[in-house]
Design an enzyme around this catalytic site. Structure first.
Site, short mmCIF file in Angstrom:
data_model
loop_
_atom_site.label_atom_id
_atom_site.label_comp_id
_atom_site.label_asym_id
_atom_site.label_seq_id
_atom_site.Cartn_x
_atom_site.Cartn_y
_atom_site.Cartn_z
CE LYS A 1 33.34 44.67 28.19
NZ LYS A 1 33.72 43.50 28.61
CE LYS B 1 37.92 38.84 34.43
NZ LYS B 1 37.35 37.88 34.91
CE LYS C 1 30.42 33.94 28.18
NZ LYS C 1 30.13 33.55 29.92
P1 ADP Z 1 36.41 40.78 31.97
O1 ADP Z 1 35.67 40.88 30.37
O2 ADP Z 1 37.30 40.68 31.79
O3 ADP Z 1 36.02 39.20 31.09
P2 ADP Z 1 33.83 40.09 33.37
O4 ADP Z 1 33.18 39.98 31.96
O5 ADP Z 1 34.32 38.81 33.72
O6 ADP Z 1 35.24 40.85 32.83
O7 ADP Z 1 33.29 41.52 33.66
C1 ADP Z 1 32.49 41.30 35.34
C2 ADP Z 1 31.70 42.58 35.56
O8 ADP Z 1 32.38 43.00 35.25
C3 ADP Z 1 30.92 42.65 35.04
O9 ADP Z 1 29.76 43.44 36.15
C4 ADP Z 1 30.85 43.75 33.90
O10 ADP Z 1 29.98 44.33 33.15
C5 ADP Z 1 32.24 44.34 34.31
N1 ADP Z 1 32.91 45.33 33.37
C6 ADP Z 1 34.15 43.65 32.83
N2 ADP Z 1 35.14 44.82 31.92
C7 ADP Z 1 34.62 46.24 31.63
C8 ADP Z 1 34.73 47.39 31.03
N3 ADP Z 1 35.65 47.11 30.22
N4 ADP Z 1 34.26 48.35 31.77
C9 ADP Z 1 32.73 48.37 32.39
N5 ADP Z 1 32.60 47.37 33.22
C10 ADP Z 1 33.44 45.83 33.24
#
Ligand code: ADP
Ligand code: TRP
Length: 323
Positions: A189, A192, A110
């Site tokens: 990937k 957000k 982060k």
């Molecule tokens: P972001 O990357 O959008 O901020 P988060 O880190 O809040 O998403 O992830 C919330 C959940 O969704 C986690 O359990 C994460 O493993 C899953 N997740 C987020 N993006 C993906 C992705 N592109 N493919 C698979 N799982 C994902």
């Protein structure tokens, strides 16, 4: 089994969140006693505006409820409606070695992404440990990126139990077998933080136009294409039935198919997949007070379960009445 998981309200939920986490959370309701919460305390570590915290928290709640979270069965609440968890965080902080937190890769990631290195961000895993331990959870379904935090939770629980006597159950992690990583429209990937998402409940038109913009290579229409290297195909895998997917696989390899055709079908499939839930999502959106009330009710149920653990932990370390 008692299952617990938290979801950060750091933006609008997208297809990656759905296949990587939400779908599993929703499925587990059938067999387990589930505790799910919206981790708004955690979201504060990345410095969002107050409006964003409030809007995304409610939005995440509505998304889960629209997609099938059963608030009669599953305990579903907003983390900050149960401030007991922050008290347990303090008790745990006082036995968590700095070295353990310094090893956490999510903090380093982060910072590398440009977040300011505040204390909350550093202590994030201790708050997460408190979330898990205060409910005596058995199983914590999370993405692979969270495995280290669950290991830390077990480590901290063990230290606490060894120092003060058995208070906490050691949870197992349950790594969600995500359909690999869901790619975003730019091929990285879906996340957000990259601005490359397709949101579950964005307008259907906008889903279509985003899908048409998914990055593909420049193989000419007539040439054979490798489906395993294509972002569109990676998404088709999530939405198309096996027979249809097999047909696309053949058509890719045979040549004579343009990516535009596959994109058009993908957009249709995504829209169809989430369409049955849109009506419910719209109803919830029109009644945010009812959503708030459901979260409040969830918090009461959560508090009833968490309170005895907090009391036992306070007593164990010598706080408050000892009788
Ligand atoms: P972001 O990357 O959008 O901020 P988060 O880190 O809040 O998403 O992830 C919330 C959940 O969704 C986690 O359990 C994460 O493993 C899953 N997740 C987020 N993006 C993906 C992705 N592109 N493919 C698979 N799982 C994902
Ligand atoms: N850190 C988790 C994530 O980013 C969210 C979370 C907070 C969580 N507390 C939790 C997950 C407790 C599982 C258990 O995805």
């Amino acid at each position: 089994m008692r299952v617990l998981s938290g979801i950060q309200p750091s933006g609008r939920l997208h297809i990656g969140n759905y296949f990587g986490a939400m779908r599993q959370h929703l499925r587990m309701q059938a067999e387990h006693e589930c505790f799910y919460f919206i981790a708004d305390y955690h979201a504060l570590t990345s410095g969002p505006s107050p409006q964003a915290v409030a809007e995304y928290t409610l939005g995440v709640a509505m998304d889960y409820m629209a997609l099938g979270l059963d608030t009669d069965k599953t305990v579903f609440w907003r983390q900050s409606d149960m401030p007991e968890v922050t008290e347990l965080t303090w008790l745990l902080s006082c036995i968590t070695p700095m070295g353990l937190l310094q090893k956490c890769v999510s903090y380093k990631d982060k910072i590398a992404q440009g977040l300011s290195p505040n204390h909350g961000l550093f202590a994030y895993p201790v708050l997460q440990a408190a979330d898990i331990l205060i409910f005596q959870s058995d199983l914590v379904p999370v993405g692979a990126d969270q495995k280290q935090h669950i290991e830390l939770t077990r480590d901290v629980a063990l230290r606490f139990n060894n120092t003060y006597g058995e208070v906490f159950k050691l949870p197992a992690d349950h790594i969600v077998e995500s359909v690999a990583v869901v790619p975003g429209v730019d091929g990285r990937k879906m996340s957000k933080s990259y601005g490359n998402t397709i949101e579950i409940f964005e307008p259907e038109k906008s889903i279509k136009s985003k899908v048409m913009k998914i990055v593909t290579d420049s193989t000419p229409v007539e040439s054979p294409k490798d489906p395993d290297k294509c972002n569109v195909f990676a998404l088709l895998k999530l939405f198309a039935a096996p027979e249809e997917l097999a047909q696309w696989d053949q058509r890719y390899r045979a040549g004579g198919m343009g990516y535009g055709e596959a994109k058009k079908r993908l957009a249709e499939l995504i829209v169809e997949f989430f369409r049955p839930y849109r009506q419910k999502r719209a109803e919830l959106e029109n009644n945010p007070a009812a959503v708030d009330a459901m979260l409040k009710k969830g918090a009461e149920r959560a508090r009833a379960v968490a309170a005895p653990t907090l009391l036992a932990a306070r007593k164990a370390v010598g706080l408050g009445e000892q009788r």
